[in-house]
Design a protein around this motif. Sequence first.
Motif, mmCIF file in Angstrom:
data_model
loop_
_atom_site.group_PDB
_atom_site.id
_atom_site.type_symbol
_atom_site.label_atom_id
_atom_site.label_comp_id
_atom_site.label_asym_id
_atom_site.label_seq_id
_atom_site.Cartn_x
_atom_site.Cartn_y
_atom_site.Cartn_z
ATOM 1 N N ARG A 143 3.359 3.133 -12.816
ATOM 2 C CA ARG A 143 3.726 2.852 -11.425
ATOM 3 C C ARG A 143 5.005 3.581 -11.023
ATOM 4 O O ARG A 143 5.120 4.076 -9.903
ATOM 5 N N ARG A 144 5.972 3.648 -11.945
ATOM 6 C CA ARG A 144 7.230 4.334 -11.632
ATOM 7 C C ARG A 144 7.018 5.821 -11.348
ATOM 8 O O ARG A 144 7.817 6.443 -10.659
ATOM 9 N N HIS A 145 5.963 6.390 -11.925
ATOM 10 C CA HIS A 145 5.741 7.837 -11.810
ATOM 11 C C HIS A 145 4.656 8.180 -10.800
ATOM 12 O O HIS A 145 4.031 9.241 -10.900
ATOM 13 N N ARG A 146 4.431 7.307 -9.826
ATOM 14 C CA ARG A 146 3.429 7.625 -8.806
ATOM 15 C C ARG A 146 3.814 8.879 -8.019
ATOM 16 O O ARG A 146 2.938 9.626 -7.571
ATOM 17 N N GLY A 147 5.091 9.093 -7.848
ATOM 18 C CA GLY A 147 5.534 10.264 -7.109
ATOM 19 C C GLY A 147 6.034 11.387 -7.984
ATOM 20 O O GLY A 147 6.508 12.407 -7.477
ATOM 21 N N SER A 148 5.957 11.218 -9.309
ATOM 22 C CA SER A 148 6.445 12.242 -10.244
ATOM 23 C C SER A 148 5.308 13.170 -10.644
ATOM 24 O O SER A 148 4.129 12.895 -10.403
ATOM 25 N N ASN A 149 5.667 14.244 -11.325
ATOM 26 C CA ASN A 149 4.621 15.138 -11.811
ATOM 27 C C ASN A 149 4.031 14.612 -13.115
ATOM 28 O O ASN A 149 4.562 13.701 -13.746
ATOM 29 N N GLN A 150 2.947 15.206 -13.530
ATOM 30 C CA GLN A 150 2.216 14.752 -14.718
ATOM 31 C C GLN A 150 3.029 14.918 -15.986
ATOM 32 O O GLN A 150 2.975 14.078 -16.891
ATOM 33 N N THR A 151 3.833 15.967 -16.051
ATOM 34 C CA THR A 151 4.638 16.221 -17.253
ATOM 35 C C THR A 151 5.625 15.093 -17.506
ATOM 36 O O THR A 151 5.810 14.654 -18.647
ATOM 37 N N ALA A 152 6.289 14.613 -16.448
ATOM 38 C CA ALA A 152 7.257 13.524 -16.601
ATOM 39 C C ALA A 152 6.583 12.242 -17.061
ATOM 40 O O ALA A 152 7.134 11.497 -17.878
ATOM 41 N N LEU A 153 5.367 11.966 -16.527
ATOM 42 C CA LEU A 153 4.641 10.765 -16.935
ATOM 43 C C LEU A 153 4.254 10.828 -18.407
ATOM 44 O O LEU A 153 4.430 9.861 -19.154
ATOM 45 N N ALA A 156 -4.331 8.715 -10.463
ATOM 46 C CA ALA A 156 -4.800 9.959 -9.858
ATOM 47 C C ALA A 156 -5.401 9.701 -8.475
ATOM 48 O O ALA A 156 -5.217 10.510 -7.556
ATOM 49 N N ILE A 157 -6.121 8.572 -8.302
ATOM 50 C CA ILE A 157 -6.690 8.227 -7.001
ATOM 51 C C ILE A 157 -5.584 7.995 -5.976
ATOM 52 O O ILE A 157 -5.678 8.432 -4.820
ATOM 53 N N TYR A 158 -4.518 7.331 -6.401
ATOM 54 C CA TYR A 158 -3.393 7.066 -5.498
ATOM 55 C C TYR A 158 -2.783 8.377 -4.996
ATOM 56 O O TYR A 158 -2.375 8.492 -3.835
ATOM 57 N N ARG A 159 -2.742 9.372 -5.859
ATOM 58 C CA ARG A 159 -2.123 10.646 -5.484
ATOM 59 C C ARG A 159 -3.067 11.538 -4.666
ATOM 60 O O ARG A 159 -2.607 12.336 -3.850
#
Length: 547
Positions: free
Chosen positions: A365-375, A414-417
Amino acid sequence: MAGVTGHTEDWKSLPWKEFRCNVFRLQKRIYQAQCRGDFKRVCNLQRLLLRSWSAHCLAVRQVTQDNRGKRTPGVDGVARLTPKQRLTLAKALRDLDRRPDPIRRIYIPKANGEQRPLGIPTMRDRAQQALVKLALEPEWEAKFEPNSYGFRPGRSVHDTMVAIFNFIRRKPKYVLDADIEKCFDRINHEALLAKLDAIPEINKLVRGWLKAGIMDNGEMLYPEMGTPQGGPLSPLLANVALHGLETALVASLPQRKRPAIIRYADDLVVLHKDLDTLRILQERTETWLKEIGLRLKPSKTRVVHTLYAHEGQPGFDFLGFTIRQFPVGKYRTKTYRGEVGFKTIIKPSKSAQERHMRKVSAAIRRHRGSNQTALIAELNPMIRGWATYYRTCVAKHTFTRLDHEVSYKLYKWAIYRHRNKSARWRQERYGVRVLGRYDFSDGQSTLVKHGDTRIQRHVKVIGQKSPFDGDWTYWAERLGKDPTKPKRVTTLLKRQNGRCPYCGLRFMATEVMEVHHKDGNHRNNRHSNWVLLHGHCHDQVHGTKYL
């Protein structure tokens, strides 16, 4: 032994290898003298260790450098020291007659919503407690009972699980699953000091720490019982207070009826085949604990059976694991005994799985706005560490189920993004097909899966062995298979033959170990770029560019 000639040296240039050898040599002699019953020699060696400049420097380094936790200041407001201040503090440890400073009390939340009080000593008191622990620990390692596993060097939760398995694998047992209520907060001071029975110098210091004032929200409190959690010496004092319970209960029954008492800090289980005998043992446990000011917590104390339903479902949860036996046919088990056979299964508890998934969900949830690498960078250590910790039990099915849950949460992420994209597009955008399966990957880094962790059985520590016995071969082999260490750490331990290449000393179970990247690039994770160092050696490397 190094004397006062080194007092004028710079902190970084002190002969740390010589200091560590000096202190361990004394600790080994204390351990051996206690094993022989030579109490006079134990006292003399402890006095020598308390006066040792080597021990003073190691105690200061432990509390100012090796402590990798949150740096919380005491009432003195000091959270970290410069090298010059460390040297000054090491010299000040010669004064064993000073009055202890007050303790700062803070509260941290527990899993059940309660608040756990922690007592944070001042930096000087922390160093002095670490010094006293260096002298006391080898003596008590020679005394402690074989089935005590908590807060002891070279022992872990996994040793506790294997000990339970070994006792119930041939025959189902009744289990007293008990928890000591507020163990650290209610230990009787006089009973603890009488049991400690240390030399006058140590006894005076310990009494001062137990009676020291506690600063709680601006109010000064003076405790009449309990040992504050948060100091280096507190876990050892709690083990000393509970020492003797196993011996007392085992000695109260004849040889053929003797139970198993397995304790990890203030959590304990008593196992016996007879229910009435177990009830008697429960009463004797409560009587024994009452003598040191403690009692069993009613809400967390119950009697169950490992195979059949008794006061609830069969089996019990202990230290994050579920231990239970299941009936099977005579062709499915070697434990078949006439009427029914059974299989003993130890797996991660449901509560442990739920806690883990809550952390994973929160990270996603924290990384909804982050890129995939950070997650991926945040999830990988979380998943890898949890799976490594539980790889010693029957966890393959659990790992597979958790991987499905994580995949579903990432699918929702991924759906959220990308709400207007197709499922096929999202799969190709965030996944890479490898050996017939899709992995969550950005092309460079890939999310690890719980199921990729290989199940590896743990071998319990032998009897009353201790790292202070000097059996380096045995302890190096155990350290290389330690389930609490990451895979890359155990791999490097084997590759380096259990030694730190910076100081040349062997790694010990209680020491901080860190992976150093030789070229300074933390993205270069080739094995040839890794080297395992002590935590304090790692600090020195980044200061001197040794490697």
